[in-house]
Design a protein around this motif. Structure first.
Motif, PDB file in Angstrom:
ATOM      1  N   UNK A  77       0.826  -1.209   0.000  1.00 32.06           N
ATOM      2  CA  UNK A  77       0.000   0.000   0.000  1.00 32.06           C
ATOM      3  C   UNK A  77       0.858   1.255   0.000  1.00 32.06           C
ATOM      4  N   UNK A  78       2.116   1.129   0.434  1.00 34.86           N
ATOM      5  CA  UNK A  78       3.045   2.259   0.430  1.00 34.86           C
ATOM      6  C   UNK A  78       3.871   2.322  -0.845  1.00 34.86           C
ATOM      7  N   UNK A  79       3.649   1.358  -1.736  1.00 27.74           N
ATOM      8  CA  UNK A  79       4.416   1.314  -2.971  1.00 27.74           C
ATOM      9  C   UNK A  79       5.760   0.636  -2.816  1.00 27.74           C
ATOM     10  N   UNK A  80       5.939  -0.079  -1.706  1.00 26.65           N
ATOM     11  CA  UNK A  80       7.202  -0.787  -1.443  1.00 26.65           C
ATOM     12  C   UNK A  80       6.963  -2.282  -1.554  1.00 26.65           C
ATOM     13  N   UNK A  81       8.051  -3.025  -1.606  1.00 24.14           N
ATOM     14  CA  UNK A  81       7.914  -4.483  -1.618  1.00 24.14           C
ATOM     15  C   UNK A  81       8.545  -5.030  -0.346  1.00 24.14           C
ATOM     16  N   UNK A  82       8.076  -6.177   0.045  1.00 21.48           N
ATOM     17  CA  UNK A  82       8.615  -6.816   1.235  1.00 21.48           C
ATOM     18  C   UNK A  82       8.250  -8.277   1.237  1.00 21.48           C
ATOM     19  N   UNK A  83       8.982  -9.030   1.994  1.00 23.06           N
ATOM     20  CA  UNK A  83       8.760 -10.460   2.080  1.00 23.06           C
ATOM     21  C   UNK A  83       7.588 -10.767   2.991  1.00 23.06           C
TER      22      UNK A  83
END
Length: 145
Positions: free
Chosen positions: A106-112
């Motif tokens: 939702x913040x435009x970031x990626x994460x595992x």
């Protein structure tokens, strides 16, 4: 839920402190602490989240009309009118891999979405070892009694 009684050493004189003003809420701190494990649903994405609820107060205000999470039909948390700021009494929610990954998206970031609990425990153990090496814990515990 566990009710944790207030401790004398934690007592502070009554007062009022301004918050950051990012959420339209007011909280009055009380003597009883609410502490319990939770399972909730992100009101925006429907993603399941786990954590624990811990607080000592009652929160009111228009921000509660925009809850962030759903706890079995009970709204939890608050969101700003523009949706850019959210808050909750729930702790540990970012330990939930799928929720963390969705929230980062939702913040435009990626994460595992993986489980990082093993890495966190290892880091905390290393930190505890370093603190123990630098402190006389027996003396500290004696003085705390």
């Amino acid at each position: 839920m566990i009710a944790v009684p207030p401790r004398a050493f934690m007592a502070l004189p009554p007062g009022e402190t301004e918050g950051l003003g990012l959420l339209d809420i007011d909280t009055v701190i009380g003597p009883a602490k609410r502490l319990c494990e939770i399972e909730a649903t992100d009101a925006i994405s429907g993603t399941q989240v786990t954590g624990y609820e811990m607080h000592m107060g009652v929160t009111t205000g228009a921000g509660l009309d925009r809850p962030w999470l759903d706890l079995d039909g009970r709204p939890e948390g608050a969101a700003s009118a523009d949706g850019r700021v959210t808050g909750t009494y729930l702790h540990g929610i970012f330990g939930s891999g799928p929720f963390r990954a969705q929230w980062l998206r939702t913040l435009g970031a990626s994460g595992s979405a993986g489980d990082h609990s093993g890495r966190i425990e290892t880091a905390l153990d290393r930190l505890a070892d370093e603190i123990e090496a630098d402190l006389d814990l027996d003396a500290l515990l004696r003085s705390a009694r």
